[in-house]
Structure formats: C-alpha cells, structure tokens
Write a protein that holds these residues in place. Structure first.
Motif, mmCIF file in Angstrom:
data_model
loop_
_atom_site.group_PDB
_atom_site.id
_atom_site.type_symbol
_atom_site.label_atom_id
_atom_site.label_comp_id
_atom_site.label_asym_id
_atom_site.label_seq_id
_atom_site.Cartn_x
_atom_site.Cartn_y
_atom_site.Cartn_z
ATOM 1 N N ILE A 199 0.854 -1.176 0.000
ATOM 2 C CA ILE A 199 0.000 0.000 0.000
ATOM 3 C C ILE A 199 0.895 1.232 0.000
ATOM 4 C CG2 ILE A 199 -0.217 0.033 2.536
ATOM 5 C CD1 ILE A 199 -3.106 1.017 2.115
ATOM 6 N N ALA A 200 0.589 2.178 -0.880
ATOM 7 C CA ALA A 200 1.419 3.371 -1.019
ATOM 8 C C ALA A 200 0.558 4.619 -0.891
ATOM 9 C CB ALA A 200 2.140 3.365 -2.362
ATOM 10 N N PHE A 201 1.072 5.587 -0.161
ATOM 11 C CA PHE A 201 0.417 6.881 0.001
ATOM 12 C C PHE A 201 1.153 7.863 -0.911
ATOM 13 C CE2 PHE A 201 -0.258 4.316 3.676
ATOM 14 C CZ PHE A 201 -1.571 4.567 4.062
ATOM 15 N N LEU A 202 0.455 8.379 -1.899
ATOM 16 C CA LEU A 202 1.081 9.160 -2.964
ATOM 17 C C LEU A 202 0.543 10.581 -2.984
ATOM 18 C CD1 LEU A 202 0.715 6.528 -5.837
ATOM 19 C CD2 LEU A 202 2.624 6.772 -4.245
ATOM 20 N N ARG A 203 1.454 11.513 -2.995
ATOM 21 C CA ARG A 203 1.106 12.916 -3.231
ATOM 22 C C ARG A 203 1.805 13.323 -4.518
ATOM 23 N NH1 ARG A 203 0.674 12.272 2.256
ATOM 24 N NH2 ARG A 203 -0.971 13.542 3.252
ATOM 25 N N ARG A 204 1.029 13.394 -5.586
ATOM 26 C CA ARG A 204 1.586 13.631 -6.909
ATOM 27 C C ARG A 204 1.507 15.107 -7.269
ATOM 28 N NH1 ARG A 204 4.579 9.711 -6.614
ATOM 29 N NH2 ARG A 204 4.134 7.736 -7.620
ATOM 30 N N PRO A 205 2.575 15.645 -7.859
ATOM 31 C CA PRO A 205 2.569 17.065 -8.236
ATOM 32 C C PRO A 205 1.663 17.315 -9.444
ATOM 33 C CG PRO A 205 4.552 15.995 -9.031
ATOM 34 C CD PRO A 205 3.835 14.973 -8.185
ATOM 35 N N PRO A 206 1.224 18.545 -9.638
ATOM 36 C CA PRO A 206 0.376 18.878 -10.793
ATOM 37 C C PRO A 206 1.203 19.074 -12.065
ATOM 38 C CG PRO A 206 0.683 20.815 -9.424
ATOM 39 C CD PRO A 206 1.396 19.680 -8.719
ATOM 40 N N LEU A 207 1.827 17.998 -12.520
ATOM 41 C CA LEU A 207 2.697 18.059 -13.691
ATOM 42 C C LEU A 207 2.129 17.218 -14.822
ATOM 43 C CD1 LEU A 207 6.167 17.695 -11.907
ATOM 44 C CD2 LEU A 207 5.059 19.797 -12.708
ATOM 45 N N PRO A 208 2.416 17.567 -16.081
ATOM 46 C CA PRO A 208 1.849 16.856 -17.227
ATOM 47 C C PRO A 208 2.167 15.369 -17.273
ATOM 48 C CG PRO A 208 2.832 18.937 -17.909
ATOM 49 C CD PRO A 208 3.217 18.736 -16.481
ATOM 50 N N GLY A 209 3.317 14.950 -16.736
ATOM 51 C CA GLY A 209 3.688 13.549 -16.794
ATOM 52 C C GLY A 209 2.910 12.652 -15.856
ATOM 53 N N VAL A 210 2.145 13.228 -14.938
ATOM 54 C CA VAL A 210 1.351 12.448 -13.983
ATOM 55 C C VAL A 210 -0.022 12.182 -14.594
ATOM 56 C CG1 VAL A 210 0.355 12.409 -11.666
ATOM 57 C CG2 VAL A 210 2.562 13.540 -12.066
ATOM 58 N N PRO A 211 -0.532 10.920 -14.564
ATOM 59 C CA PRO A 211 -1.863 10.635 -15.132
ATOM 60 C C PRO A 211 -2.922 11.561 -14.548
ATOM 61 C CG PRO A 211 -0.745 8.596 -14.549
ATOM 62 C CD PRO A 211 0.113 9.715 -14.026
ATOM 63 N N GLU A 212 -3.856 11.984 -15.379
ATOM 64 C CA GLU A 212 -4.852 12.993 -15.009
ATOM 65 C C GLU A 212 -5.598 12.694 -13.710
ATOM 66 O OE1 GLU A 212 -6.838 16.180 -14.586
ATOM 67 O OE2 GLU A 212 -5.449 15.993 -16.250
ATOM 68 N N PRO A 213 -6.069 11.456 -13.450
ATOM 69 C CA PRO A 213 -6.807 11.254 -12.194
ATOM 70 C C PRO A 213 -5.956 11.446 -10.945
ATOM 71 C CG PRO A 213 -7.175 9.443 -13.736
ATOM 72 C CD PRO A 213 -6.042 10.242 -14.269
ATOM 73 N N LEU A 214 -4.614 11.373 -11.107
ATOM 74 C CA LEU A 214 -3.730 11.446 -9.947
ATOM 75 C C LEU A 214 -3.015 12.786 -9.840
ATOM 76 C CD1 LEU A 214 -2.017 7.947 -10.358
ATOM 77 C CD2 LEU A 214 -4.217 8.488 -9.278
ATOM 78 N N ARG A 215 -3.115 13.613 -10.859
ATOM 79 C CA ARG A 215 -2.329 14.842 -10.939
ATOM 80 C C ARG A 215 -2.740 15.829 -9.846
ATOM 81 N NH1 ARG A 215 -2.640 17.129 -16.748
ATOM 82 N NH2 ARG A 215 -1.852 15.012 -17.130
#
Length: 470
Positions: A253-269
C-alpha cells in the motif's frame, strides 16, 4: 605521484588519465571532459558522483585494467550501472560505469538467464517473456539486475512464492581487488559465493550474473487508487486483509502525493491518493474473489487491475520512468498492528501536512522468510513488513524531507527491527559500522568482514555501504 584537490580527494593528471586510457577500450573521462557528466549520471539526481576519473567499461578486460590502475595508486573503486542506488560522491575514486556491458541471454532449456553487469530489468522481462519465463524481478524496469540480486531482491509478484532473487543465483562473474576475473559458484569459492549474494558491491566488480527463471507467463494484478479521504479505512482494511493472503498473492500500500505536472496521469495529478498494489499468480476469478474486500471500501479513482503478461510487470507499481531528485529512508518491521497503522496515519495521512510524496508498506513473509537451498548473506528474512518512504524535490528541500522521514521512522520505531535487507539501506547516505552490523546481524557481519579481508584487504571497494576488512 597522485595529487590531491582542496577537499583531500585524489586528483589525476592528464598524463595519468592518458596512461589509463591506453589500457582501456572504452572512454576515460576526467572532470571537465565532455563525456564525464554522462558517465557519472545517476537515476537519483540528489546523489551525484564526482570521481577522480570515470571509465566507460566495454568488457571484462576494461574492468580488470581499471581495477589494477586503482589498486596501483591505492584509489577507491566505485561501480555505477544504472545509478538507482548510489552511496557517496565517489570523490577521488576510479568510477567504472558498466552501462555499456548490458547483454542478456536466456537459455530456455535450462531456464537460466545470464546478464552482464549493466543490464536492466526491462531487458530480462522482454527476453525471458519470449519463452514464457520470468525472473524474480523488482518493481522498476530501469533498476540494474545485478545490484538488485546482490542486495537480495524482493519481487512484488514472485517474492512470497520463490523467496529473494539472490536465492536463485547460480553463478557470479567478478573482478576482485587483485584485478583477477573469477567465476564463483556454490561449488567454487563457497565463502565468496555466500557473501556476494546479500553483501552488495563490497567484494569486487560483478561483470555477469547467472540466475534461474520460472515458468510464469501471466499474473493478475495492478492497482486500486482511492481518494486520500479514505486513507484510514483503506489502511485498516488492507492491514487485516493481507494477513490472510495465500503465498501466490501479494500486496503493498502506497500513500502518494503527486505534483500537478503533465507527466502524472490525469486522475492522480495534484492529488493525494492511496494506491493498493496487488498481484496474484492464481486464476483471475479466484484473485478477484480475494480482492473483493478492498473493492468494497469505495469506488477507486483509478483501477488498473487486469490479467497481464509477466513481461509487463514493469507497470505494476507505475514507478517513475525518468531520473528525479529524492531523499529516502526505509525500515524493516517485525509487525504492523493497528497501533502502527494509526501512528503511520498521523505522520502521512490527509491532515498531516507532510511533504513526503511516497510512503509504502510492503507485505513480506511467505518464502521470503524461509532460508534458501544454498545459504547466502541476505539479512532481514524475519521481517514481516517493509516501510519505504521518500520526498522528491529540489535539493534545498532535502532538510525538510530528512526531518519528516526521521519523524516517520521514529513513529514506527516500536515495531521496527534492526536486521534488514541490504537493498533497504538508505541509498542517499552512508551507514556507520554500528548501523551495518545491526542491519546484517553481528554474526553475519563478522563473517562478511572476514571474507572481505581475504578478497579486498585494502578496502578498495568502499564507495558503498561499506563492510570493512576484519
């Protein structure tokens, strides 16, 4: 005579570099040369290396010549294959870059793979997959195959069924500190064979590795991504659910805080999500029945669970494909009760304010806890869980990341054990003698140190989590 720079590190003259280049088929670079930066590049941009000279080895003869050159000047030897796990800046060292030595050969009849020192896991996945075979591979396709095996190697798909990757190594080809090439197996130089599988890069430059493959063509798995607001329920359910999983199935299980960058998939951005990673060798229908308790928590924001060719195991964790700067820390956990889950959530939950972008808890146990058929130096087999965490960002953010990683480690200290797998040792900083002795366990460490004295008495191979000669 070798000179020294203002930091006290060895500095080679152009004449010395020319002398080395005359013995090497590949390129030789001094600081400031056009190719120096490329051959010193690391996957973690927070861990640059700045050796006295960089050698782009094209074969075993180059490695032998570079080691003998270093030994003749009493310079440390650093090895770089893919740059994922780098310890120290390699100041004053002879750096041997193995990335040009990346051949992979699969023998389907013997179910055996032979890889050179610079090979990456995506190459093995592709080659073995052509024959319906699989290695005990890791999560990232760009990780070096050799370094992964030398530290143990925990597979998120095959680990709980087959144990550590190091348990299935059949032969190691290595250049030791005397500049000699050796082929080490269970029946030749048994002590060295024991030490290499778990002792990381302390005993020489591994130029090739042979290991067993398994008849696995597909797995059922992927990830369920839940909105961060469900973090407490997801973690509580996951912790209880994993305790009953069969050996053919594993999860993290991973807790992810993804930056608002184009390389991140849209649902996770630009979002905080909880990523339940799941893989099973069981039939899809049976695997789905096992997964039902996790699906019942809430609708996922992204669902990548599918029947998947093993060669696409590279997509399971969706690891970043390109180099990035990060600071990391890992721990081995002997247990993960509800109190530990609560402590974790206080540090990295939705209201924590943490800047750590990645925190993962991995289920271990199963075959990972069993001793191998041929004994090796892999430590931490009694750990039931592993914690891996990191913060990614600009170098000026590193102090904040380190403080928050230390706080996280402290919160879980009541359930943490000292002995741990060598691949979990923090790559971005060195380890003390006491820390290494604790990680390996006193008896195992002392045996490794005695073998080190036999094969590298001057400790040329010390740009690593260093096991000093006894």
């Amino acid at each position: 005579m070798t000179s020294y720079d203002t930091t006290g590190h060895a500095s080679l003259s152009s004449a010395e570099a020319a002398d080395l280049a005359a013995r090497i088929a590949g390129p030789v670079w001094l600081p400031g040369d056009d190719g120096y930066q490329a051959d010193c590049a690391t996957f973690n941009l927070m861990t640059p290396v700045r050796p006295a000279v960089a050698v782009g080895a094209t074969g075993v003869a180059d490695v032998r010549a570079a080691v003998r050159f270093a030994a003749g000047r009493d310079l440390p030897v650093a090895v770089l294959a893919t740059g994922h796990q780098v310890v120290g800046e390699a100041g004053g060292a002879v750096l041997i870059n193995l990335s040009r030595m990346d051949a992979v050969h699969v023998d389907p009849g013997r179910r055996l793979a032979r890889v050179e020192g610079g090979a990456r896991w995506h190459q093995v996945l592709d080659e073995a997959g052509e024959h319906g075979l699989a290695g005990v591979s890791g999560a990232s396709p760009t990780v070096g195959v050799v370094g992964y095996h030398l530290g143990g190697g925990h597979s998120p798909i095959l680990g709980r069924t087959h144990g550590y990757a190091a348990d299935h190594v059949q032969a190691v080809e290595i250049v030791t500190a005397d500049g000699e090439s050796r082929r080490v197996t269970a029946t030749s130089e048994r002590d060295l064979f024991w030490a290499l599988r778990g002792g990381k890069g302390n005993f020489g430059v591994v130029t090739a590795l042979e290991f067993s493959l398994f008849p696995v063509e597909r797995f059922y798995g992927g990830g369920l991504f839940f909105a961060g607001e469900h973090a407490a329920e997801v973690l509580r359910t996951w912790r209880e659910w994993t305790t009953g999983l069969p050996l053919e199935t594993t999860s993290s299980i991973a807790f992810l805080r993804r930056p608002p960058l184009p390389g991140v998939p849209e649902p996770l951005r630009g979002t905080f999500v909880v990523h339940v990673r799941f893989s099973s060798l069981l039939p899809a229908e049976e695997a789905e029945r096992l997964l039902a308790p996790m699906r019942a928590i809430a609708p996922p924001v992204l669902d990548t669970i599918a029947d998947t060719p093993y060669r696409m195991a590279r997509t399971l964790h969706m690891d970043p494909p390109r180099p990035a700067p990060w600071v990391e820390r890992s721990s081995a956990l002997r247990d993960f009760p509800g109190e530990a889950a609560d402590a974790l959530l206080r540090e990295i939950g939705p209201d924590s304010g943490t800047r750590l972008g990645f925190v993962e808890v991995r289920l271990l146990d199963g075959a990972l806890a069993r001793p191998p058929a041929v004994p090796n130096a892999v430590s931490g087999r009694n750990a039931r869980w592993a914690l891996i965490a990191s913060g990614a960002g600009a170098p000026d953010q590193a102090p904040v990341f380190r403080a928050q990683l230390a706080a996280l480690a402290g919160a879980l200290a009541p359930w943490t054990q000292d002995e741990m797998n060598a691949n979990l040792l923090t790559a971005s900083q060195g380890t003390t003698l006491d820390e290494l002795r604790a990680a390996y366990g006193r008896e195992r460490y002392d045996r490794l140190a005695a073998i080190k004295k036999r094969y590298d008495p001057r400790n040329l191979f010390r740009v690593n989590h260093n096991i000093a000669p006894a």
